[in-house]
Design an enzyme around this catalytic site. Structure first.
Site, PDB file in Angstrom:
ATOM      1  N   LYS A   1       0.608  -1.062   0.153  1.00 28.93           N
ATOM      2  CA  LYS A   1      -0.069  -0.069  -0.113  1.00 28.93           C
ATOM      3  C   LYS A   1       0.638   1.553  -0.220  1.00 28.93           C
ATOM      4  O   LYS A   1       1.661   1.489   0.729  1.00 28.93           O
ATOM      5  CB  LYS A   1      -1.454   0.182   1.402  1.00 28.93           C
TER       6      LYS A   1
ATOM      7  N   LYS B   1       5.255   2.175  -2.888  1.00 27.40           N
ATOM      8  CA  LYS B   1       5.382   3.023  -4.054  1.00 27.40           C
ATOM      9  C   LYS B   1       5.087   3.140  -4.930  1.00 27.40           C
ATOM     10  O   LYS B   1       6.165   1.869  -5.364  1.00 27.40           O
ATOM     11  CB  LYS B   1       6.122   3.901  -3.256  1.00 27.40           C
TER      12      LYS B   1
ATOM     13  N   GLY C   1      -2.752   8.115  -4.231  1.00 35.86           N
ATOM     14  CA  GLY C   1      -2.271   9.772  -4.693  1.00 35.86           C
ATOM     15  C   GLY C   1      -0.789  10.133  -4.089  1.00 35.86           C
ATOM     16  O   GLY C   1      -0.276   9.355  -3.021  1.00 35.86           O
ATOM     17  N   ASP C   2      -0.439  10.660  -4.654  1.00 37.17           N
ATOM     18  CA  ASP C   2       1.355  11.121  -4.101  1.00 37.17           C
ATOM     19  C   ASP C   2       1.133  12.565  -4.763  1.00 37.17           C
ATOM     20  O   ASP C   2       0.483  12.949  -5.171  1.00 37.17           O
ATOM     21  CB  ASP C   2       2.636  10.701  -4.251  1.00 37.17           C
TER      22      ASP C   2
ATOM     23  N   SER D   1      -6.658   5.984   3.526  1.00 39.82           N
ATOM     24  CA  SER D   1      -6.920   4.861   2.373  1.00 39.82           C
ATOM     25  C   SER D   1      -7.278   3.534   2.788  1.00 39.82           C
ATOM     26  O   SER D   1      -7.713   2.938   2.496  1.00 39.82           O
ATOM     27  CB  SER D   1      -5.312   5.115   1.564  1.00 39.82           C
TER      28      SER D   1
HETATM   29  P1  NDP Z   1       0.773  17.600  -4.532  1.00 36.84           P
HETATM   30  O1  NDP Z   1       0.802  17.221  -5.612  1.00 36.84           O
HETATM   31  O2  NDP Z   1      -0.224  18.176  -4.256  1.00 36.84           O
HETATM   32  O3  NDP Z   1       1.635  19.300  -3.574  1.00 36.84           O
HETATM   33  C1  NDP Z   1       2.811  19.043  -4.407  1.00 36.84           C
HETATM   34  C2  NDP Z   1       4.251  20.753  -3.112  1.00 36.84           C
HETATM   35  O4  NDP Z   1       5.382  20.520  -3.442  1.00 36.84           O
HETATM   36  C3  NDP Z   1       3.827  22.014  -4.363  1.00 36.84           C
HETATM   37  O5  NDP Z   1       2.897  22.717  -4.097  1.00 36.84           O
HETATM   38  C4  NDP Z   1       4.682  21.526  -5.669  1.00 36.84           C
HETATM   39  O6  NDP Z   1       5.026  22.346  -6.426  1.00 36.84           O
HETATM   40  C5  NDP Z   1       5.814  20.761  -3.905  1.00 36.84           C
HETATM   41  N1  NDP Z   1       6.800  20.781  -4.534  1.00 36.84           N
HETATM   42  C6  NDP Z   1       6.597  19.212  -5.232  1.00 36.84           C
HETATM   43  N2  NDP Z   1       8.286  18.915  -5.366  1.00 36.84           N
HETATM   44  C7  NDP Z   1       9.427  20.178  -5.299  1.00 36.84           C
HETATM   45  C8  NDP Z   1      10.463  20.790  -4.975  1.00 36.84           C
HETATM   46  N3  NDP Z   1      10.863  19.715  -5.326  1.00 36.84           N
HETATM   47  N4  NDP Z   1      10.544  21.659  -4.902  1.00 36.84           N
HETATM   48  C9  NDP Z   1       9.869  22.392  -4.486  1.00 36.84           C
HETATM   49  N5  NDP Z   1       8.869  22.394  -3.676  1.00 36.84           N
HETATM   50  C10 NDP Z   1       8.158  20.947  -4.586  1.00 36.84           C
HETATM   51  O7  NDP Z   1       1.442  16.788  -3.453  1.00 36.84           O
HETATM   52  P2  NDP Z   1       1.170  16.530  -2.082  1.00 36.84           P
HETATM   53  O8  NDP Z   1       0.721  17.265  -1.045  1.00 36.84           O
HETATM   54  O9  NDP Z   1       0.487  15.208  -1.894  1.00 36.84           O
HETATM   55  O10 NDP Z   1       2.412  15.859  -0.880  1.00 36.84           O
HETATM   56  C11 NDP Z   1       3.139  16.672  -0.617  1.00 36.84           C
HETATM   57  C12 NDP Z   1       4.742  15.942   0.253  1.00 36.84           C
HETATM   58  O11 NDP Z   1       3.777  15.113   1.092  1.00 36.84           O
HETATM   59  C13 NDP Z   1       5.103  14.406  -0.206  1.00 36.84           C
HETATM   60  O12 NDP Z   1       6.298  14.433   0.515  1.00 36.84           O
HETATM   61  C14 NDP Z   1       4.236  13.425  -0.492  1.00 36.84           C
HETATM   62  O13 NDP Z   1       5.087  12.108  -0.485  1.00 36.84           O
HETATM   63  C15 NDP Z   1       3.650  13.634   1.555  1.00 36.84           C
HETATM   64  N6  NDP Z   1       2.540  13.539   1.356  1.00 36.84           N
HETATM   65  C16 NDP Z   1       1.422  12.850   0.570  1.00 36.84           C
HETATM   66  C17 NDP Z   1       0.563  12.170   0.937  1.00 36.84           C
HETATM   67  C18 NDP Z   1      -1.370  12.407   0.287  1.00 36.84           C
HETATM   68  O14 NDP Z   1      -1.622  11.573   0.894  1.00 36.84           O
HETATM   69  N7  NDP Z   1      -1.306  13.188  -0.582  1.00 36.84           N
HETATM   70  C19 NDP Z   1       0.013  11.390   1.962  1.00 36.84           C
HETATM   71  C20 NDP Z   1       2.134  11.243   2.643  1.00 36.84           C
HETATM   72  C21 NDP Z   1       3.064  12.331   2.463  1.00 36.84           C
HETATM   73  P3  NDP Z   1       4.594  22.839  -7.946  1.00 36.84           P
HETATM   74  O15 NDP Z   1       3.572  22.836  -7.961  1.00 36.84           O
HETATM   75  O16 NDP Z   1       5.527  24.253  -8.305  1.00 36.84           O
HETATM   76  O17 NDP Z   1       5.973  21.401  -8.276  1.00 36.84           O
HETATM   77  O1  2IT Z   2       3.095   8.638   1.945  1.00 39.52           O
HETATM   78  C1  2IT Z   2       2.313   8.533   1.556  1.00 39.52           C
HETATM   79  O2  2IT Z   2       1.543   8.147   3.087  1.00 39.52           O
HETATM   80  C2  2IT Z   2       0.646   8.426   0.683  1.00 39.52           C
HETATM   81  N1  2IT Z   2       0.938   9.044  -0.827  1.00 39.52           N
HETATM   82  C3  2IT Z   2      -0.613   8.056   0.690  1.00 39.52           C
HETATM   83  C4  2IT Z   2      -0.843   6.410   0.678  1.00 39.52           C
HETATM   84  C5  2IT Z   2      -1.517   6.042   0.069  1.00 39.52           C
HETATM   85  O3  2IT Z   2      -1.644   4.558   0.747  1.00 39.52           O
HETATM   86  O4  2IT Z   2      -3.176   6.645   0.527  1.00 39.52           O
END
Ligand code: NDP
Ligand code: 2IT
Length: 462
Positions: free
Chosen positions: A101, A137, A176-177, A395
């Site tokens: 997952k 992942k 998603g991520d 999830s």
């Molecule tokens: P999104 O794609 O929705 O947003 C990512 C954000 O981070 C955007 O504002 C993006 O800016 C910025 N970003 C991405 N890469 C870079 C970089 N190299 N340098 C600077 N800014 C950057 O992603 P999420 O919000 O879903 O994910 C954000 C973080 O949270 C990640 O580390 C992800 O692994 C983690 N995460 C996500 C989960 C989820 O449910 N979605 C769950 C747990 C963890 P720009 O648009 O300009 O690229």
């Molecule tokens: O980093 C994370 O935990 C996620 N991107 C969400 C993973 C999930 O299966 O909901």
């Protein structure tokens, strides 16, 4: 009684060194994640019995090696009718506790090393939720920026044409991520359904009107704030109400962390994207942010057109070795963008400016050096694998709802999320105490997560 003092006392040390030499720089983030965990779990091996049992069963060596890494070509046709080629991956890391997952990341920086780091972290994170979830992942080096809806759909279809062979509701359930939200999950789900004729819970984060759980979009960001509230309470610190908070990122996690902070009466004053930082001292305008990032998908610079009194700091003006957002005085900081976005320079700036708490919303947002600096200070540090586990927890709830063909209300999911985050926080805090590192939530999370996975691996044999 055998006392272990350093990593070299663990057999896997030699294995890691060997892997390090044989691999390229891509794997740096994977080793960073792995070394932190291995150092954290040293107190677990304080008794010879535990050490010998783990060694005999090569638990660590088995844990750091993915079950399989699937790598595939993704061929699709863009709006100009040109053929494009990308590389897709799914790292199925460990399924001791449940089906693999973890999310899918679409970003040009994606490579095997990044997905191994994320998959490895996911094993322990998922273990902390207490749900039956293994770790994995995936993703692709595809850049969604500037692509039309039609191109996103073509790419998702091509990606799923290969991925569908390897996943299933009891095998591997992606979500998603970065770069993958409800729109992408919708297209991926549609293609899976066309390939298999099965309408089943093979992906989570689906839009709520066809099988998605209510509150999945909000879950990670809300969970991050719930965790922080509990941690501050346990550590005897002041609550978030009325406090200035800084947040990085402007995506799914950041926007919903900002939203929940506002619900609790805190004042989030920043957000960032890959091009710059917005500092709005009166508190960020969340409705505008959502419009710009979720609907228009434009750069944050646009924010100051509506709020000229706010400040936009482009990346070119960041402090050397650091980031503007972590130089803004705050009570609590929330890195919610990406890995290694909070450096030693940033950690020192946060401490200098009186920050009391850092919660990792992104996966591994702090460099190793930054973590050491923060752990030595008086601030609280909530590690990603505990603090952002709310996303994968919901999830897991989506998988339960899909399997039972039922739908929970927003309030029910929220109540379960809150309970889960409070439980994780208490478990991490009490584990740290039990192993002699009270207040160290990094070690507490790594030990608690590792124990759960290792016990399952031992019980399942080889
Ligand atoms: P999104 O794609 O929705 O947003 C990512 C954000 O981070 C955007 O504002 C993006 O800016 C910025 N970003 C991405 N890469 C870079 C970089 N190299 N340098 C600077 N800014 C950057 O992603 P999420 O919000 O879903 O994910 C954000 C973080 O949270 C990640 O580390 C992800 O692994 C983690 N995460 C996500 C989960 C989820 O449910 N979605 C769950 C747990 C963890 P720009 O648009 O300009 O690229
Ligand atoms: O980093 C994370 O935990 C996620 N991107 C969400 C993973 C999930 O299966 O909901």
């Amino acid at each position: 009684m055998k006392k272990l003092k350093s990593l070299k006392d663990i057999d896997a040390k030699a294995e890691i060194a060997k892997l390090k030499n044989e691999n390229c720089a891509e794997d740096d983030v994977f080793f960073q994640a792995m070394e932190e965990v291995l150092l954290s779990i040293l107190p677990l091996f304080k008794s010879d019995e535990v050490f010998q049992e783990n060694r005999k069963n090569s638990v660590i060596r088995r844990l750091i090696t993915p079950d399989r890494v699937i790598k595939f070509k993704v061929v699709w046709i863009d709006d100009n009718h040109d053929v494009q080629v990308n590389t897709g991956y799914r790292v199925q890391f460990n399924n001791a506790l449940g089906p693999y997952k973890g999310g899918l990341r679409f970003h040009p920086s994606v490579n095997e090393g990044i997905l191994k780091f994320l998959g490895f972290e996911q094993i322990l994170k998922n273990a902390l939720t207490g749900l039956p979830l293994g770790g994995g992942k995936g993703g692709a080096d595809f850049d969604p920026k500037g692509k039309s809806d039609f191109e996103i759909m073509k790419f998702c279809n091509a990606f799923m044409k290969e991925l569908y062979k390897h996943i299933g509701p009891r095998i591997d359930v992606p979500a998603g991520d970065i770069g993958v939200g409800g729109r992408e999950i919708g297209y991926l789900f549609g293609e899976y359904k066309r390939m298999t004729s099965a309408f089943e819970g093979v992906l989570t984060g689906k839009p709520a009107f066809f099988g998605g759980s209510l509150m999945r979009p909000e879950a990670t960001g809300y969970g991050v704030v719930y965790f922080t509230r509990k941690m501050l309470e346990l550590e005897g610190k002041e609550s978030l109400e009325g406090k200035i908070c800084t947040v990085s990122g402007a995506g799914n996690v950041a926007l919903h962390a900002i939203e929940k902070l506002q619900h609790l009466g805190a004042i989030p004053v920043t957000c960032t994207d890959s091009k710059g930082t917005i500092y709005d001292a009166r508190g960020v305008d969340l409705d505008l942010l959502k419009e710009l990032k979720l609907n228009q998908r434009v750069s944050l610079e646009t924010y100051i057109k509506s709020h000229p009194e706010a400040q936009y700091i482009p990346v070119s003006e960041y402090p050397e070795g650091g980031h503007a957002v972590w130089n803004i005085p705050c009570y609590a900081a929330f890195p919610c963008a990406t890995q290694n976005e909070l450096t030693a320079v940033d950690a020192n700036n946060l401490i200098k400016n009186g920050c009391e708490s850092v919660t990792e919303g992104a996966n591994m947002p702090s460099t190793t050096e930054a973590v050491h600096i923060m752990l030595k200070s008086d601030m609280c540090l909530a590690p990603a694998k505990a603090a952002n586990a709310g996303g994968v927890a919901v999830s897991g709830f989506e998988m339960s709802q899909n399997a039972a063909m039922i739908k929970w209300s927003f309030e029910e999911v929220d109540a379960r999320l809150l309970e889960t985050m409070n439980d994780i926080c208490e478990n991490v805090a009490s584990t740290a105490k039990e192993y002699g590192v009270a207040g160290n939530y990094v070690d507490g999370a790594n030990i608690a997560g590792f124990k759960r996975v290792a016990d399952a691996m031992l019980a399942e044999g080889v």
